[in-house]
Design an enzyme around this catalytic site. Sequence first.
Site, short mmCIF file in Angstrom:
data_model
loop_
_atom_site.label_atom_id
_atom_site.label_comp_id
_atom_site.label_asym_id
_atom_site.label_seq_id
_atom_site.Cartn_x
_atom_site.Cartn_y
_atom_site.Cartn_z
N GLY A 1 0.80 -1.13 0.01
CA GLY A 1 -0.12 0.00 0.19
C GLY A 1 0.96 1.44 0.02
O GLY A 1 2.03 1.32 0.03
N ASP A 2 0.19 2.30 0.04
CA ASP A 2 0.74 3.71 0.32
C ASP A 2 0.81 4.15 1.58
O ASP A 2 -0.52 4.43 2.12
CB ASP A 2 0.03 4.68 -1.00
CG ASP A 2 0.83 6.08 -0.71
OD1 ASP A 2 1.24 6.43 0.01
OD2 ASP A 2 0.68 6.60 -1.60
N HIS B 1 13.40 10.62 4.89
CA HIS B 1 14.38 11.46 4.47
C HIS B 1 13.69 11.55 2.68
O HIS B 1 14.44 12.52 2.08
CB HIS B 1 15.76 10.72 4.42
CG HIS B 1 16.11 9.95 3.72
ND1 HIS B 1 17.29 9.22 3.53
CD2 HIS B 1 15.48 9.03 3.00
CE1 HIS B 1 17.46 8.21 2.74
NE2 HIS B 1 16.24 7.89 2.51
C1 LIG Z 1 15.42 4.45 1.33
S1 LIG Z 1 14.25 3.03 1.29
C2 LIG Z 1 14.51 2.28 2.79
C3 LIG Z 1 14.44 0.84 2.99
C4 LIG Z 1 14.62 0.27 4.34
N1 LIG Z 1 13.70 0.77 5.25
C5 LIG Z 1 16.26 0.63 4.52
O1 LIG Z 1 16.27 1.55 5.59
O2 LIG Z 1 16.98 -0.03 4.06
C6 LIG Z 1 12.72 3.80 1.54
C7 LIG Z 1 11.58 2.77 1.50
O3 LIG Z 1 10.29 3.50 1.73
C8 LIG Z 1 9.52 2.65 0.88
N2 LIG Z 1 8.42 4.10 0.91
C9 LIG Z 1 8.68 5.24 0.49
N3 LIG Z 1 7.27 5.73 0.21
C10 LIG Z 1 6.45 4.97 0.52
C11 LIG Z 1 5.18 5.02 0.51
N4 LIG Z 1 4.33 6.32 0.48
N5 LIG Z 1 4.31 3.99 0.73
C12 LIG Z 1 4.87 2.84 0.97
N6 LIG Z 1 6.42 2.73 0.89
C13 LIG Z 1 7.09 3.85 0.62
C14 LIG Z 1 10.16 2.74 -0.72
O4 LIG Z 1 9.60 1.73 -1.13
C15 LIG Z 1 11.51 2.13 -0.09
O5 LIG Z 1 11.51 0.67 0.08
#
Ligand SMILES: C[S@@+](CC[C@H](N)C(=O)[O-])C[C@H]1O[C@@H](n2cnc3c(N)ncnc32)[C@H](O)[C@@H]1O
Length: 346
Positions: free
Chosen positions: A232-233, A252
């Site tokens: 989901g979002d 971030h």
């Molecule tokens: C930089 S990655 C960090 C992944 C992990 N938490 C780590 O620290 O290795 C950011 C993650 O947040 C997820 N993400 C960002 N915005 C999102 C949203 N609106 N809904 C769901 N997932 C989201 C992305 O798909 C991505 O896998």
Amino acid sequence: MESAPEGIVDLPPIGPEPILRLATLVCQTEVMHAALELGVFGSLAEGSLTEPELRERLGLHERFSKDFLDALAGLGLLIRVGDRYRNAPVAGHYLVPGQGVYLGDYPRMVTASFQQAWGQLSRGLRTGKVETQPRGGFVAKSHEDQARFKVYAEVMDHLSTRVARDFAERFDWSGYKDVGDLGGARGHLAAALLEAHPHLSGYCFEPPSAERYLKGHMAELGMAGRVGFVGGDLFTDPIPEADVLVYGQVLHGWEDEERRTLVRRAHEALRPGGMLLVYDRMIDEERRDQQRLLYSLYMRLVSPMGSEYRAVDCERWLREAGFPDVRSEPLLNTHTVVVGLKSREE
Ligand SMILES: C[S@@+](CC[C@H](N)C(=O)[O-])C[C@H]1O[C@@H](n2cnc3c(N)ncnc32)[C@H](O)[C@@H]1O
């Protein structure tokens, strides 16, 4: 008597070395790339070799080979004892193809994407705008290319393993029964926490396109079925309730208003007495840590609205969301974790 021409006798009181060093950092990167490309570390997988042996095995020209190998030793990737070279432990662990954990595809990929991103810095500085994916597209894009995602995920998992080990020891998990990793990539952090504390159950929340990555990774780890997937979002879809929720390097990617929303939504999803953990390479209060500032600029270059942020600001967002007990602590020398405890009365 005529005075000496200016600039010959009047040497400036400091030398230009710091500037020259900054201008030539690329040499180190290129030496590592060449070593990976030529298969230096693979050739040394079985043991040490002399320079002529390596030269022959790798097809190196003698005009270059000795400087190249000694430069690799200077970079800490090889060790030279007498006239023999062997892999330094870090190269032996991560840069030998087909053996243990191989991260050798990452440097070339990350350098290329850094060059593309940083090449836009002057434009970004003047206009505030860079060419990047639109809001949300950044996330979806990363799931499109399976091979590329895997290379990045393997590097990210190393950080997650270290964070999970730290969290597993830092907090008392006996009073918690489940954990949700919000934006948890392919579920590695959750899996590592569940392994350390088998009484926990957990889920990873990601866009639906991440499900196949999580399932594949859990099967590889022998954790199939242990970490649930919630697609989901984070801004619009329900976040399942949990005792502990984690945002690791997620805030971030957004601006302050969205960060507030994400924190508020996590507060709502936590059960009374629950704990929220937010970690990022947060900028120190005085804004002097060079590495974190560079990461912040990088986030501005690769995402439409991202940047690092200060721990004090994050603490404020948690208090505004209703967490009565908030603190921040250093994490792994590179990150900061902000901890929010939800009231037991809610
Ligand atoms: C930089 S990655 C960090 C992944 C992990 N938490 C780590 O620290 O290795 C950011 C993650 O947040 C997820 N993400 C960002 N915005 C999102 C949203 N609106 N809904 C769901 N997932 C989201 C992305 O798909 C991505 O896998």
